[in-house]
Design an enzyme around this catalytic site. Sequence first.
Site, PDB file in Angstrom:
ATOM      1  N   ASP A  26      11.668  10.413  59.504  1.00 48.63           N
ATOM      2  CA  ASP A  26      11.761  11.456  58.474  1.00 48.63           C
ATOM      3  C   ASP A  26      12.783  12.477  58.942  1.00 48.63           C
ATOM      4  OD1 ASP A  26      10.989  13.019  56.139  1.00 48.63           O
ATOM      5  OD2 ASP A  26       9.968  14.371  57.514  1.00 48.63           O
ATOM      6  N   SER A  27      13.190  13.345  58.024  1.00 46.40           N
ATOM      7  CA  SER A  27      14.107  14.415  58.393  1.00 46.40           C
ATOM      8  C   SER A  27      13.438  15.411  59.342  1.00 46.40           C
ATOM      9  CB  SER A  27      14.557  15.162  57.142  1.00 46.40           C
ATOM     10  OG  SER A  27      13.433  15.770  56.528  1.00 46.40           O
TER      11      SER A  27
ATOM     12  N   TYR B 157      17.150  17.489  54.712  1.00 39.16           N
ATOM     13  CA  TYR B 157      18.073  16.510  54.146  1.00 39.16           C
ATOM     14  C   TYR B 157      18.307  16.774  52.647  1.00 39.16           C
ATOM     15  CZ  TYR B 157      17.811  13.186  58.145  1.00 39.16           C
ATOM     16  OH  TYR B 157      17.913  12.567  59.357  1.00 39.16           O
TER      17      TYR B 157
ATOM     18  N   CYS C 243      10.402   9.337  54.186  1.00 33.99           N
ATOM     19  CA  CYS C 243      11.175  10.450  53.635  1.00 33.99           C
ATOM     20  C   CYS C 243      11.701   9.962  52.289  1.00 33.99           C
ATOM     21  CB  CYS C 243      12.321  10.779  54.589  1.00 33.99           C
ATOM     22  SG  CYS C 243      13.477  12.005  53.954  1.00 33.99           S
ATOM     23  N   ASN C 244      11.372  10.677  51.246  1.00 36.62           N
ATOM     24  CA  ASN C 244      11.804  10.247  49.912  1.00 36.62           C
ATOM     25  C   ASN C 244      13.315  10.360  49.742  1.00 36.62           C
ATOM     26  OD1 ASN C 244       9.162  10.014  48.017  1.00 36.62           O
ATOM     27  ND2 ASN C 244       8.869  11.556  49.595  1.00 36.62           N
TER      28      ASN C 244
ATOM     29  N   GLU D 152       8.677  23.297  58.022  1.00 33.23           N
ATOM     30  CA  GLU D 152       9.328  23.088  59.329  1.00 33.23           C
ATOM     31  C   GLU D 152       9.178  24.305  60.239  1.00 33.23           C
ATOM     32  OE1 GLU D 152      10.982  20.399  60.769  1.00 33.23           O
ATOM     33  OE2 GLU D 152      10.304  19.202  59.073  1.00 33.23           O
TER      34      GLU D 152
ATOM     35  N   CYS E 170       7.966  14.415  48.103  1.00 30.49           N
ATOM     36  CA  CYS E 170       8.583  14.778  49.384  1.00 30.49           C
ATOM     37  C   CYS E 170       7.438  14.762  50.378  1.00 30.49           C
ATOM     38  CB  CYS E 170       9.214  16.169  49.321  1.00 30.49           C
ATOM     39  SG  CYS E 170       9.711  16.781  50.957  1.00 30.49           S
TER      40      CYS E 170
ATOM     41  N   HIS F 171       6.924  16.241  53.040  1.00 26.43           N
ATOM     42  CA  HIS F 171       6.501  17.532  53.601  1.00 26.43           C
ATOM     43  C   HIS F 171       5.433  18.210  52.723  1.00 26.43           C
ATOM     44  CE1 HIS F 171      10.205  17.263  55.995  1.00 26.43           C
ATOM     45  NE2 HIS F 171       9.825  18.315  56.682  1.00 26.43           N
TER      46      HIS F 171
END
Length: 266
Positions: free
Chosen positions: A9-10, A41, A72-73, A151, A183, A185
Amino acid sequence: MEAPIGVIDSGVGGLTVAKEIMRLLPNEKIYYIGDTARCPYGPRPRHEVRNFTWQMAKALERKGIKLLVIACNTATAVALHSLQKYFSVPVIGVVNPGARAAIKNTKRHEVAVLATRGTVESGAYEEAIASLSSSTHVVPLACPTFVPLVESGEYKSSVARGIVHEGLKPLRDESFDTVILGCTHYPILQHYIEEVVGEHVTVLSSAEETAKDVQEILAQRGELAIGTPQHKFFATGSVPIFKDIAEDWLKLEQTEVARIKLTSSD
Ligand code: DGL
């Protein structure tokens, strides 16, 4: 087979998918890369997201993974098909599982998709949902403020609540009975999202369906593990921040987190 499952993932978002894989397949070992130094991203051009995704996938290929989950989409939308062509191990993304979860749930055939700008602009969810149900109306909404919030580790604060409420204002006049968190996250902010959309709307992520796909593929290939797994996590940015979020979200103690450097030669 005791080889690890690779998850990329990012940043920390893919942990929401890793958590579901750990729950469904407790014997499986996960090697996870979060590209936290280059996250988010979502606002980046497609070619850049594609390059970064390839770098993570190749780094895990070298570590001997038996299956790769692009958790990660944004990365799935731009890199899934090319990675599936190149890699000898199975590669799966999160958009199709997310679309499937939404279609299974919606009664009125009205689905809101919350995602990054990159995913919304790619039209990946509209396409995946249309392939399952041509009569379903999709309401896409980009929520660019959500990923930096997660994050930073600030996702439990009252500030986070305010940011989520503000970011979802455009949904006020829309009609839908299902929200898909497009997403990885966003499940970390799910309780605030549920506050906004109300209890008559179901909020879903792609995590559960993705974990089921992993289980099915490994079972078909006779590659399910039987051991006691020792997961490994790699971050391109701050190890302490990643470790705090991973241990909080996964309810794990003493996670093994190392710094990893990804370069364009990967
Ligand atoms: N978690 C990712 C996704 O599912 C990417 C978020 C970002 O880096 O913008 O799209």
